[in-house]
Motif scaffolding. Structure first.
Motif, PDB file in Angstrom:
ATOM      1  N   UNK A  51       0.855  -1.177   0.000  1.00  0.00           N
ATOM      2  CA  UNK A  51       0.000   0.000   0.000  1.00  0.00           C
ATOM      3  C   UNK A  51       0.891   1.226   0.000  1.00  0.00           C
ATOM      4  N   UNK A  52       0.602   2.160  -0.894  1.00  0.00           N
ATOM      5  CA  UNK A  52       1.402   3.356  -0.981  1.00  0.00           C
ATOM      6  C   UNK A  52       1.003   4.386   0.065  1.00  0.00           C
ATOM      7  N   UNK A  53       1.862   5.396   0.203  1.00  0.00           N
ATOM      8  CA  UNK A  53       1.518   6.475   1.108  1.00  0.00           C
ATOM      9  C   UNK A  53       0.247   7.188   0.677  1.00  0.00           C
ATOM     10  N   UNK A  54      -0.054   7.098  -0.623  1.00  0.00           N
ATOM     11  CA  UNK A  54      -1.271   7.699  -1.140  1.00  0.00           C
ATOM     12  C   UNK A  54      -2.485   6.824  -0.994  1.00  0.00           C
ATOM     13  N   UNK A  55      -2.294   5.573  -0.532  1.00  0.00           N
ATOM     14  CA  UNK A  55      -3.422   4.699  -0.256  1.00  0.00           C
ATOM     15  C   UNK A  55      -3.722   3.643  -1.302  1.00  0.00           C
ATOM     16  N   UNK A  56      -3.086   3.725  -2.451  1.00  0.00           N
ATOM     17  CA  UNK A  56      -3.345   2.714  -3.473  1.00  0.00           C
ATOM     18  C   UNK A  56      -2.727   1.397  -3.040  1.00  0.00           C
ATOM     19  N   UNK A  57      -3.398   0.308  -3.405  1.00  0.00           N
ATOM     20  CA  UNK A  57      -2.955  -1.012  -2.976  1.00  0.00           C
ATOM     21  C   UNK A  57      -2.699  -1.928  -4.163  1.00  0.00           C
ATOM     22  N   UNK A  58      -1.921  -2.969  -3.890  1.00  0.00           N
ATOM     23  CA  UNK A  58      -1.659  -4.000  -4.901  1.00  0.00           C
ATOM     24  C   UNK A  58      -1.457  -5.312  -4.163  1.00  0.00           C
ATOM     25  N   UNK A  59      -2.103  -6.369  -4.672  1.00  0.00           N
ATOM     26  CA  UNK A  59      -1.999  -7.684  -4.055  1.00  0.00           C
ATOM     27  C   UNK A  59      -1.486  -8.693  -5.070  1.00  0.00           C
ATOM     28  N   UNK A  60      -0.650  -9.603  -4.594  1.00  0.00           N
ATOM     29  CA  UNK A  60      -0.175 -10.678  -5.460  1.00  0.00           C
ATOM     30  C   UNK A  60      -1.355 -11.543  -5.901  1.00  0.00           C
ATOM     31  N   UNK A  61      -1.243 -12.118  -7.072  1.00  0.00           N
ATOM     32  CA  UNK A  61      -2.322 -12.949  -7.598  1.00  0.00           C
ATOM     33  C   UNK A  61      -2.659 -14.103  -6.660  1.00  0.00           C
ATOM     34  N   UNK A  62      -1.658 -14.621  -5.986  1.00  0.00           N
ATOM     35  CA  UNK A  62      -1.855 -15.783  -5.120  1.00  0.00           C
ATOM     36  C   UNK A  62      -2.734 -15.478  -3.910  1.00  0.00           C
ATOM     37  N   UNK A  63      -2.882 -14.201  -3.577  1.00  0.00           N
ATOM     38  CA  UNK A  63      -3.677 -13.845  -2.396  1.00  0.00           C
ATOM     39  C   UNK A  63      -4.850 -12.936  -2.744  1.00  0.00           C
ATOM     40  N   UNK A  64      -4.952 -12.521  -3.989  1.00  0.00           N
ATOM     41  CA  UNK A  64      -6.002 -11.591  -4.391  1.00  0.00           C
ATOM     42  C   UNK A  64      -7.376 -12.203  -4.109  1.00  0.00           C
ATOM     43  N   UNK A  65      -8.225 -11.402  -3.490  1.00  0.00           N
ATOM     44  CA  UNK A  65      -9.554 -11.879  -3.123  1.00  0.00           C
ATOM     45  C   UNK A  65      -9.614 -12.537  -1.757  1.00  0.00           C
TER      46      UNK A  65
END
Length: 123
Positions: A51-65
């Motif tokens: 998660x960035x300081x600006x709040x945007x997030x990214x999740x690896x495919x293996x854990x997405x959802x």
């Protein structure tokens, strides 16, 4: 200097949930990007979520959802909510931080690391 302390790991069964916390020192936490990584025995460290300081997030495919990263700047704490846990999620989980409004997915991009917390999922 930022110090990170993870907590919330433990032994759970398949399908259970855990929430990991990453408590950070320092007054500038809101401007820091936070990432979660994990390392299973005999395997390389892998990216989980960021998660960035600006709040945007990214999740690896293996854990997405299943996993969700979040942060509470007032508490200078990052979180990783883990649902529907599987045995393959068993690993030591590390949080990491660096200054930045974006998220980062590579370990070398981070400047500060916690000591890790063990998550074990039994089948």
């Amino acid at each position: 200097q930022v110090q990170l302390v993870e907590s919330g790991g433990g032994l759970v069964q398949t399908g259970d949930s855990l929430r990991l916390s990453c408590a950070a020192s320092g007054r500038t936490f809101s401007s820091y990007a936070v990432g979660w990584f994990r390392q299973a025995p005999g395997k390389e460290r892998e990216f989980v979520a960021a998660i960035g300081g600006g709040g945007r997030t990214y999740h690896a495919d293996s854990v997405k959802g299943r996993f969700t990263i979040s942060r509470d700047n007032a508490k200078t704490t990052g979180y990783l909510q883990m649902n529907s846990l599987r045995p393959e999620d068993t690993a030591v989980y590390y949080c990491a931080a660096r200054s930045g409004i974006y998220y980062y997915t590579r370990g070398p991009d981070y400047d500060y690391w916690g000591q890790g917390t063990q998550v074990t999922v039994s089948s």
